[in-house]
Design a protein around this motif. Sequence first.
Motif, mmCIF file in Angstrom:
data_model
loop_
_atom_site.group_PDB
_atom_site.id
_atom_site.type_symbol
_atom_site.label_atom_id
_atom_site.label_comp_id
_atom_site.label_asym_id
_atom_site.label_seq_id
_atom_site.Cartn_x
_atom_site.Cartn_y
_atom_site.Cartn_z
ATOM 1 N N ILE A 1 0.810 -1.103 0.051
ATOM 2 C CA ILE A 1 -0.047 -0.076 -0.018
ATOM 3 C C ILE A 1 0.683 1.247 0.055
ATOM 4 N N GLY A 2 1.770 1.284 0.981
ATOM 5 C CA GLY A 2 2.665 2.261 1.119
ATOM 6 C C GLY A 2 3.521 2.550 -0.541
ATOM 7 N N LEU A 3 4.055 1.306 -1.051
ATOM 8 C CA LEU A 3 4.576 1.720 -2.408
ATOM 9 C C LEU A 3 3.704 2.148 -3.644
ATOM 10 N N MET A 4 2.415 1.812 -3.250
ATOM 11 C CA MET A 4 1.558 2.246 -4.248
ATOM 12 C C MET A 4 0.943 3.564 -4.200
ATOM 13 N N ILE A 5 1.074 3.979 -3.045
ATOM 14 C CA ILE A 5 0.855 5.520 -2.546
ATOM 15 C C ILE A 5 2.110 6.282 -3.195
ATOM 16 N N TRP A 6 3.285 6.185 -3.166
ATOM 17 C CA TRP A 6 4.427 6.396 -3.640
ATOM 18 C C TRP A 6 4.091 6.604 -5.253
ATOM 19 N N ILE A 7 3.806 5.568 -5.759
ATOM 20 C CA ILE A 7 3.522 5.492 -7.267
ATOM 21 C C ILE A 7 2.537 6.551 -7.705
ATOM 22 N N TYR A 8 1.401 6.612 -7.114
ATOM 23 C CA TYR A 8 0.362 7.250 -7.212
ATOM 24 C C TYR A 8 0.873 8.675 -7.248
ATOM 25 N N ILE A 9 1.719 9.309 -6.188
ATOM 26 C CA ILE A 9 1.952 10.561 -5.993
ATOM 27 C C ILE A 9 2.897 10.916 -7.264
ATOM 28 N N ARG A 10 3.714 10.040 -7.694
ATOM 29 C CA ARG A 10 4.594 10.030 -9.007
ATOM 30 C C ARG A 10 3.921 10.264 -10.315
ATOM 31 N N ALA A 11 2.941 9.411 -10.292
ATOM 32 C CA ALA A 11 1.916 9.477 -11.573
ATOM 33 C C ALA A 11 1.200 10.771 -11.427
ATOM 34 N N LYS A 12 0.870 11.507 -10.228
ATOM 35 C CA LYS A 12 0.195 12.543 -10.278
ATOM 36 C C LYS A 12 0.994 13.515 -10.749
ATOM 37 N N ARG A 13 2.413 13.362 -10.547
ATOM 38 C CA ARG A 13 3.480 14.454 -11.162
ATOM 39 C C ARG A 13 3.626 14.290 -12.495
ATOM 40 N N ASN A 14 3.026 13.477 -13.065
ATOM 41 C CA ASN A 14 3.197 13.112 -14.584
ATOM 42 C C ASN A 14 4.463 12.417 -14.824
ATOM 43 N N GLU A 15 5.081 11.585 -14.045
ATOM 44 C CA GLU A 15 6.310 11.217 -14.175
ATOM 45 C C GLU A 15 6.481 9.949 -15.370
ATOM 46 N N PHE A 16 5.048 9.294 -15.382
ATOM 47 C CA PHE A 16 5.126 8.073 -15.978
ATOM 48 C C PHE A 16 4.591 8.017 -17.353
ATOM 49 N N GLY A 17 4.840 7.376 -18.433
ATOM 50 C CA GLY A 17 4.393 7.337 -19.615
ATOM 51 C C GLY A 17 4.939 6.072 -20.405
ATOM 52 N N SER A 18 4.700 5.928 -21.733
ATOM 53 C CA SER A 18 5.174 4.633 -22.455
ATOM 54 C C SER A 18 6.959 4.700 -22.270
ATOM 55 N N GLU A 19 7.442 5.700 -22.215
ATOM 56 C CA GLU A 19 8.998 5.923 -22.192
ATOM 57 C C GLU A 19 9.498 5.432 -20.958
#
Lengths: 217, 113
Positions: free
Chosen positions: A169-187
């Motif tokens: 759950i902690g890891l997914m919150i971390w990923i969620y925050i980073r996704a919110k900052r638009n850090e992830f995409g196909s690249e």
Amino acid sequence: MSNHSQAHPAHLQHHFVDSDQQFDAAKMGMWVFIVNEILFFGGLFCAYIVFRAWYPDLFTMAATKLDTTMGAINTVVLIGSSLSVAMAIRAAQLNKTKWIKINLLITITLACVFLVIKYFEYSHKMHDGIFPGATLYTYEGIDHPLAHVFFSIYYVMTGIHAIHIIVGIGLMIWIYIRAKRNEFGSEYYTPVEMVGLYWHLVDVIWIFLFPLLYLIE
Amino acid sequence: MILSEDKTMSEHNHHEHHVSSVGQLWAIGIALTLLTILTVGLSHVEIPAPFDVVVALTVAFVKAFLVCAFFMNLYWDTKFNSMLLIGAFAFFILMVAVTLLDTLYRNDVVPSF
């Protein structure tokens, strides 16, 4: 093999040739970690096997105290969360940041549902005096001198599994925050993929815990 | 040997990572749920002693295979990662086997346990 037109993306560490090499290295590292986790839980499964071989009757008697319905619901909850985390990875691969976040929220919610059900199971047992260890165990309903041994195994295995859920759950919150900052995409979606691998591992361990603890008749 | 095979595999995979379709992922999810219902159902069937565990574990292994192959993407991944997983399992079996060689053949189980 390498694509030189995107020579220095922001996510690429200088010690890797290209993004693919970085992704594959990270993934292999994650699989080595999973190997370590399998052997870690393997020790616990080994203890289970030894004690079940010694006292087969104890396991059939004591397992009746476990709530199969709650265990089965939790199995389906974890399968659902594995599906949603796989969907989050797919969303990252397709540049759909909104759907990464939605699927992560679904996964986090299902993980919390799992823990709530687990809490009810634990509290119900503790109310009856079923605690891990001979000194704390006071339940009289199972006519076997070593009934506490089964529940020690049960609490340690499911407890360590539950700790993995909390870490997830902690890891997914971390990923969620980073996704919110638009850090992830196909690249670049390596962290989403790695947290997904971790989460599927937690699911796989439960896939074995459920029949071995709950479904003994 | 493995490395050279690995290379052709990764060569093939590198530029495009496998993207699972929504239908594919749901199919795996539904299959896992059905197998869960199956294993709960089978636990109510009277199966003689060692085979009940064999049946339950067989279903569990099928489920674990589905998760590893299609959710963890090992099916499309380099063979090296599958080898790591299989290696871990082999060493787990070794650990259990060596332990049982002791515990199954004791005259007296340790009294306090």
